[in-house]
Design an enzyme around this catalytic site. Structure first.
Site, PDB file in Angstrom:
ATOM      1  N   TRP A 127     -15.727  -2.572  -3.401  1.00 21.50           N
ATOM      2  CA  TRP A 127     -16.343  -3.823  -2.939  1.00 21.50           C
ATOM      3  C   TRP A 127     -17.756  -3.489  -2.453  1.00 21.50           C
ATOM      4  CZ3 TRP A 127     -16.102  -5.825   2.561  1.00 21.50           C
ATOM      5  CH2 TRP A 127     -16.475  -7.176   2.639  1.00 21.50           C
ATOM      6  N   ASP A 172      -8.195  -0.712   3.628  1.00 16.61           N
ATOM      7  CA  ASP A 172      -8.717  -2.073   3.523  1.00 16.61           C
ATOM      8  C   ASP A 172      -7.639  -2.867   2.794  1.00 16.61           C
ATOM      9  OD1 ASP A 172      -9.972  -4.450   2.994  1.00 16.61           O
ATOM     10  OD2 ASP A 172     -11.836  -3.568   2.289  1.00 16.61           O
ATOM     11  N   LYS A 214      -7.061 -14.450   1.880  1.00 22.19           N
ATOM     12  CA  LYS A 214      -6.517 -14.710   0.543  1.00 22.19           C
ATOM     13  C   LYS A 214      -5.065 -15.183   0.606  1.00 22.19           C
ATOM     14  CE  LYS A 214     -10.245 -12.227  -0.458  1.00 22.19           C
ATOM     15  NZ  LYS A 214     -11.502 -12.684  -0.978  1.00 22.19           N
TER      16      LYS A 214
END
EC number: 2.6.1.1
Length: 396
Positions: A130, A211, A246
């Site tokens: 990311w 993460d 999410k």
């Protein structure tokens, strides 16, 4: 003073959203930013979330400040989701959780805590990863190094190269792993590979930082935590930055968590007091609404059952779109094999498209994707699939 400041480059992902909004073409397709969309192209509020909000509306009695580490029930529920109900680590009180403004906030809290209170100087992230990872750690004064991850030719995890490149990581370095649904490749280690990495990281003395932004989007809530739990079983210390953006669809509520694990309860309490000090100097304490929604759902059996079904529905829709994407590309005459996309996990696919092809998609066809070739499969619908695949075939 300010007139001498040069403009920052546009964010590679959020900047794309600005371009998309300004595009007036009616058939434009947004496969850039990582948000879930349903079959109609909308990002819905989950039914479980609406029900929890209704409950809070009727029962909330105050808007007083939260503590620095947020809602205690939220922390408890987060730990159970990460490590499993009845986990030895939880029972031994070796974990403490701070509620943070999103997963990004959790990463920054972890970075500030490590930079100020430990000898950590370097953080290793996968190549690719990311894009914001580098910015977050650099901003806290930490050096970012990359380890190999992706075999672009075979569209697989290059595990041998990963191990070889991490041989350069030294004791006391932080190694960041994506808990599941690796962003941007969608390719995760197998359980056996996770166990190998966990063993290696104990032997080498790395501090693992997970993460964990997509729990529930690969195979299921429990299955997706296998890698993290393999590490938790072997490591005395680790950190998890997790997000509810999410899996609860709470993107704009900024609901995240930074969970610190240490060898025993006394050590974790001491260390966590410094994590709270880092938070106090940053944003003082977190907002309540989104975390209250999550805690309400996770601690209520009826609401949790609705949420788990909604999460399953989202995961299965993305899997259907992967299959339809591959089939439609083939039908439209793609001159290469895209079947590897079916094996990837989560919202994203690393499509193999070049920067030039991505630019042509945007300029000629109004199809927006990240320059790396990452596409958001959750932005695909049965309605936009044919024009999307025709555009891709045209630029191949």
């Amino acid at each position: 003073m300010f007139e001498n400041i040069t403009a920052a480059p546009a964010d590679p992902i959020l900047g794309l959203a600005d371009l998309f909004r300004a595009d007036e073409r009616p058939g434009k397709i947004n496969l850039g930013i990582g948000v879930y969309k349903d079959e109609t192209g909308k990002t819905p509020v989950l039914t479980s979330v609406k029900k929890a909000e209704q409950y809070l509306l009727e029962n909330e009695t105050t808007k007083n400040y939260l503590g620095i580490d947020g809602i205690p029930e939220f922390g408890r529920c987060t730990q159970e989701l990460l490590f499993g109900k009845g986990s030895a680590l939880i029972n031994d009180k070796r974990a403490r959780t701070a509620q943070t403004p999103g997963g990004t906030g959790a990463l920054r809290v972890a970075a500030d805590f490590l930079a100020k209170n430990t000898s950590v100087k370097r953080v290793w992230v996968s190549n690719p990863s990311w894009p914001n990872h580098k910015s977050v750690f650099n901003s806290a004064g930490l050096e970012v190094r990359e380890y190999a991850y992706y075999d672009a030719e075979n569209h697989t995890l290059d595990f041998d190269a990963l191990i070889n490149s991490l041989n350069e990581a030294q004791a006391g370095d932080v190694v960041l792993f994506h808990g599941c649904c690796h962003n941007p490749t969608g390719i995760d280690p197998t359980l056996e590979q996770w166990q190998t990495l966990a063993q290696l990281s104990v032997e080498k003395g790395w501090l693992p930082l997970f993460d964990f932004a997509y729990q529930g989007f690969a195979r299921g809530l429990e299955e997706d935590a296998e890698g993290l739990r393999a590490f938790a079983a072997m490591h005395k210390e680790l950190i998890v930055a997790s997000s509810y953006s999410k899996n609860f669809g709470l993107y704009n509520e900024r609901v995240g968590a930074c969970t610190l694990v240490a060898a025993d309860s006394e050590t974790v309490d001491r260390a966590f007091s410094q994590m709270k000090a880092a938070i106090r100097a940053n944003y003082s304490n977190p907002p309540a609404h989104g975390a209250s929604v999550v805690a309400t759902i996770l601690s209520n059996d009826a609401l949790r059952a609705i949420w788990e079904q909604e999460l399953t529905d989202m995961r299965q829709r993305i899997q259907r779109m992967r299959q339809l994407f591959v089939n439609t590309l083939q039908e439209k005459g793609a001159n290469r094999d895209f079947s590897f996309i079916i094996k990837q996990n989560g919202m994203f696919s690393f499509s193999g498209l070049t920067k030039e092809q991505v630019l042509r998609l945007r300029e000629e066809f109004g199809v927006y994707a990240v320059a790396s070739g990452r596409v958001n499969v959750a932005g695909m619908t049965p309605d936009n699939m044919a024009p999307l695949c025709e555009a891709i075939v045209a630029v191949l």
